[in-house]
Write an enzyme that holds these catalytic residues in place. Structure first.
Site, PDB file in Angstrom:
ATOM      1  N   LYS A 114      21.322   7.078  17.098  1.00  0.00           N
ATOM      2  CA  LYS A 114      21.729   7.065  15.694  1.00  0.00           C
ATOM      3  C   LYS A 114      22.745   5.978  15.410  1.00  0.00           C
ATOM      4  CE  LYS A 114      23.954  11.420  15.770  1.00  0.00           C
ATOM      5  NZ  LYS A 114      25.072  11.696  16.675  1.00  0.00           N
ATOM      6  N   LYS A 133      29.951   0.954  26.838  1.00  0.00           N
ATOM      7  CA  LYS A 133      30.709   0.487  25.657  1.00  0.00           C
ATOM      8  C   LYS A 133      31.587  -0.696  26.047  1.00  0.00           C
ATOM      9  CE  LYS A 133      29.438   3.794  22.820  1.00  0.00           C
ATOM     10  NZ  LYS A 133      29.175   4.508  21.794  1.00  0.00           N
ATOM     11  N   LYS A 146      17.090   4.269  24.563  1.00  0.00           N
ATOM     12  CA  LYS A 146      17.196   5.585  23.908  1.00  0.00           C
ATOM     13  C   LYS A 146      17.177   5.469  22.384  1.00  0.00           C
ATOM     14  CE  LYS A 146      21.033   8.015  23.194  1.00  0.00           C
ATOM     15  NZ  LYS A 146      22.146   8.959  23.158  1.00  0.00           N
TER      16      LYS A 146
END
Ligand code: ATP
Ligand code: LTN
Length: 328
Positions: free
Chosen positions: A195, A111, A192
């Protein structure tokens, strides 16, 4: 009976990755373990989500767990925010975790590398996650590969606490599935299926239109050699589809590879799209029933009552040991 615990964040629409990597395995464990499953809504605050959307995601997640076969009478299903003790224990544990250990966490580093402005929550995330886990003394914590590091940190904190005070927490073990632990994006199988991915082209959502999901399987990126074989490094696209096929049908990858010897990708994808379509239809029908009325509220109340009882006792024990409670 051994204990098992896991959480899932309501940060977006539930994906096939979540379903295969987290929801489906939980359903298969529920008869064997004393299970605690919660919606990690405190953790979801590490990213901004519209309040309306967060409410919908949360309800959908619980409904999907149940639609996928989780039985609220067998499993303690609850909201993290309903048990105030999590945040309090998270604070105590956070005071024991090293800054260096938190800074080593891949999720935080990723992040940070994205260069977006991030809040302190993402840094402290594993302290709260340690509290979520250690509160209930689970033997096993089933998580996807990406979360293993956080469970290992929880083990380290538990060991440190037990050493410094006295035996208080069970040392949990992360449990990652050999197949299905990391479902990849259908358009970029080196990354990956996520969502929180904005575009969502390579991501299947459980509650999406089924025709759209089937199309996503049909247009999944593969390779040009046309051979159905499992090789994550050289053939990541087809290997990912094989994993999905294997989990949805409960068959081994080898068995599936044997079935499709000499057959092209098109036929294989069409069969997989059909299998996925059937599974999604069943879940969506059940979901429509569950989401009606006050059933979910009742389930959460029942779960919170059980979880709170355990959490209160554990926190009281911790506070006695560390000297926060002044009454001996
Ligand atoms: P994000 O993509 O925003 O990081 P997420 O879906 O990975 O979200 P969670 O909702 O916390 O994050 O994930 C819930 C569970 O689903 C975790 O155990 C996680 O490891 C698992 N999971 C998530 N994505 C996948 C995937 N692509 N394949 C397998 N398991 C997954
Ligand atoms: N960080 C996890 C969600 C989560 C969790 C937990 C999982 C929060 N607390 C405790 C297992 C145990 C995730 O992103 N999947």
């Amino acid at each position: 009976m051994k204990k098992m615990l896991s959480g899932i964040k309501p940060t977006g629409r539930v994906t096939l990755g979540n379903y295969i990597g987290a929801i489906k395995p939980f359903v298969s464990y529920q008869d064997e373990y004393d299970m605690y499953i919660f919606i990690a809504n405190l953790h979801s605050m590490t990213v901004y989500i519209e309040p309306k959307e967060l409410r919908k995601n949360t309800k959908d997640l619980i409904a999907l767990y149940i639609a996928a076969g989780l039985d609220p009478n067998k499993v303690t299903l609850f909201l993290q925010s309903d048990i105030l003790e999590h945040a309090q224990l998270g604070w105590y544990l956070g005071c024991m975790v090293g800054m260096g250990d938190l800074a080593r966490m891949t999720q935080y580093k990723d992040k940070l590398a994205k260069n977006e402005s991030i809040g302190a929550g993402i840094f402290n995330y594993p302290s709260l996650m340690s509290a979520d886990i250690l509160m209930y003394d689970p033997d096993f914590v089933p998580v996807g590969e990406d979360q293993k590091q956080h469970v290992e940190l929880a083990r380290d904190v538990a060991e440190k606490f037990n050493r410094r005070y006295s035996d208080t927490f069970t040392i949990p073990q992360p449990l990652t599935a050999k197949v299905g632990g990391r479902i990849m994006d259908l358009q970029d199988p080196t990354k990956k299926m996520s969502k929180s991915d904005e575009a969502g082209k390579g991501c299947i959502y459980i509650l999406d239109d089924i025709a759209v999901s089937k199309k996503k399987i049909m247009s999944a990126v593969t390779d040009s050699d046309g051979i159905i074989a499992f090789d994550r490094t050289n053939k990541p696209g087809i290997s990912n589809l094989l994993e999905i096929y294997s989990i949805l049908t409960d068959r081994t990858i080898q068995d599936i590879v044997n079935q499709y010897l000499g057959v092209g990708y098109g036929v294989f994808k069409k069969d997989l799209a059909e299998i996925l379509g059937q599974e999604l239809t069943t879940i969506q029908e059940r979901y429509q029933e569950i989401i009606k009325g006050s059933y979910l509220d009742d389930v959460l109340l029942q779960g919170a009552t059980v979880a709170r009882n355990i959490a209160r006792k554990k926190l009281a024990k911790v506070e006695r040991k560390i000297g926060i409670t002044i009454k001996k």
